[in-house]
Design a protein around this motif. Structure first.
Motif, PDB file in Angstrom:
ATOM      1  N   GLY A 189      -4.170   4.443  -0.914  1.00  0.00           N
ATOM      2  CA  GLY A 189      -4.937   4.606   0.314  1.00  0.00           C
ATOM      3  C   GLY A 189      -6.120   5.533   0.159  1.00  0.00           C
ATOM      4  O   GLY A 189      -7.123   5.415   0.870  1.00  0.00           O
TER       5      GLY A 189
ATOM      6  N   ARG B   6     -12.080   4.874   2.615  1.00  0.00           N
ATOM      7  CA  ARG B   6     -10.748   4.836   2.031  1.00  0.00           C
ATOM      8  C   ARG B   6     -10.176   3.423   2.099  1.00  0.00           C
ATOM      9  O   ARG B   6     -10.448   2.671   3.043  1.00  0.00           O
ATOM     10  N   TYR B   7      -9.361   3.095   1.129  1.00  0.00           N
ATOM     11  CA  TYR B   7      -8.710   1.781   1.111  1.00  0.00           C
ATOM     12  C   TYR B   7      -7.834   1.572   2.340  1.00  0.00           C
ATOM     13  O   TYR B   7      -7.657   0.435   2.795  1.00  0.00           O
ATOM     14  N   ASP B   8      -7.231   2.640   2.859  1.00  0.00           N
ATOM     15  CA  ASP B   8      -6.360   2.481   4.017  1.00  0.00           C
ATOM     16  C   ASP B   8      -7.118   2.585   5.334  1.00  0.00           C
ATOM     17  O   ASP B   8      -6.525   2.724   6.392  1.00  0.00           O
TER      18      ASP B   8
ATOM     19  N   MET C 294       0.833  -1.208   0.000  1.00  0.00           N
ATOM     20  CA  MET C 294       0.000   0.000   0.000  1.00  0.00           C
ATOM     21  C   MET C 294       0.869   1.259   0.000  1.00  0.00           C
ATOM     22  O   MET C 294       2.050   1.235   0.314  1.00  0.00           O
TER      23      MET C 294
ATOM     24  N   ASN D 124      -1.378  -0.285   5.655  1.00  0.00           N
ATOM     25  CA  ASN D 124      -0.061   0.185   5.246  1.00  0.00           C
ATOM     26  C   ASN D 124       0.997  -0.720   5.882  1.00  0.00           C
ATOM     27  O   ASN D 124       1.107  -0.794   7.102  1.00  0.00           O
TER      28      ASN D 124
END
Length: 390
Positions: free
Chosen positions: A269, A278-280, A264, A286
């Motif tokens: 993110g 959000r992806y993060d 990541m 991360n």
């Protein structure tokens, strides 16, 4: 000359000038700037995608252009069930083939005669080698080289489904190219490469869905045309971290090429899932950080760290400061980064973890990954294919 130390409590562990850490030392003592992997997060990411792919009966060729690490690739195979790796360049593929990775897809065209000669030798390592093709003239040269070395190359016809970089544009072109491959000695027609890189970074799920639907229609039309011509595609390969669910649930794609999911970065993110998250923020963790150190503070809301353009890239934006407590990275010069620290919380010598804007080119700037678990350095892995961009 004395060997440098990062602190006075190294417990006898010494560092040479070529490595930022050694197993067993405290993570706080890693020399900066250095790429640090949170091994627990890395393993969770790899297992998560592996579960998704296995549940759908798909194949995964993890894109090694992201990490260029034989050790990470092996982890993706053992923990995530990947069949092998994707590479973008021949020299990169050579590193993984010589390390014993059993299957490699070069997701690009190889056209230089000297490179083609080297490509045709790669199956002699025991690896199954696939290369992308979008030009009939390339087919003849590939076939001649494969015959010369007594090898077999698998070929994907690359289809341009919206990226407008490489690939044929119509089903008729794809059929003609597949037929040329099918009749060429030393070559095997293995299927389609249908990757849409730009779509990976569209922020909203609706934008990605619209782009995917358009490309999917071309893929379906091409598959139908190939079947009518007696040239069924064994594999349809594509998909990435930003769109893997679309390809994976399509019933059309058989092989995914996700890479950045494992580490990541700040750009991925910021991609939003179907729920607007959000992806993060739960989708992926991360796992990759650039460890840096504050080398100057001024007490006026400014500080300087030792990670600049020679340690990170800014093509996808500046890095984020992990657990920043108000500290932001605001600019990069060759060797230094400017930090804004409104609360004057940093002291000279403090270490921070940065989340790179774009992991792929940032990783290519470094020689080593320092794997950390529980605050202790567990392993140090080389960036095996660093600089192999030819």
């Amino acid at each position: 000359m004395d060997t440098p130390r990062a602190s006075s409590d190294f417990d006898g562990l010494e560092l040479g000038f070529d490595i930022p850490a050694r197993p067993g030392m405290a993570a706080a003592d890693i020399l900066t700037p250095a790429l640090v992997l949170d091994l627990d997060a890395l393993e969770r990411n790899i297992r998560k995608l592996g579960d998704f792919i296995r549940a759908r009966g798909l194949r995964h060729l993890a894109h090694a252009k992201m990490h260029r690490s034989v050790d990470v690739a092996r982890l993706q195979m053992t923990l995530g069930g990947a069949s092998g790796v994707c590479c973008q360049k021949l020299a990169e593929a050579e590193v993984f083939a010589r390390a014993g990775i059993p299957e490699i897809v070069i997701t690009n065209q190889v056209v230089d005669p000297f490179k083609i000669d080297r490509l045709a030798r790669l199956p002699q390592t025991g690896a199954r080698i696939t290369v992308c093709v979008d030009d009939a003239a390339n087919v003849d040269v590939l076939a001649e080289a494969a015959q010369r070395h007594g090898t077999q190359l698998n070929c994907y016809v690359e289809l341009d489904i919206g990226m407008h970089r490489c690939g044929v544009a119509t089903p008729a072109e794809a059929v003609a190219l597949a037929a040329a491959i099918d009749t060429a000695p030393g070559l095997t027609f293995g299927g389609l490469q249908a990757y849409q890189g730009v779509m990976q970074h569209y922020r909203t799920a609706s934008e990605r869905q619209a782009a995917f639907d358009t490309g999917l229609e071309l893929v379906k039309d091409t598959l139908a045309a190939l079947t009518r011509a007696g040239l069924p595609a064994a594999q349809v390969s594509g998909g990435g971290t930003g769109s893997y669910e679309l390809e994976g649930n399509s019933g059309v794609f058989t092989e995914l090429q996700c890479g950045s999911y494992a580490f990541m970065d700040a750009d991925y993110g910021a991609v939003l899932d179907a729920d607007g998250n959000r992806y993060d923020a739960g989708k992926w963790e991360n796992a990759l950080f650039l460890l840096t150190q504050s080398v100057s503070t001024h007490g006026d809301g400014r500080a300087v760290c030792d990670a600049g353009l020679k340690s990170l890239t800014t093509d996808s934006g500046l890095p984020l400061v992990h657990d920043s407590q108000g500290v932001t990275y605001t600019g990069a010069s060759d060797e230094h980064g400017k930090l804004t620290d409104p609360e004057n919380s940093l002291r000279t010598g403090d270490k921070l973890r940065l989340i790179p804007g774009h992991c792929d080119p940032t990783c290519n700037l470094h020689d080593w990954y320092v794997g950390v678990r529980g605050g202790v350095v567990e392993t140090v892995w080389p960036v095996s294919a660093r600089g192999r961009s030819y």
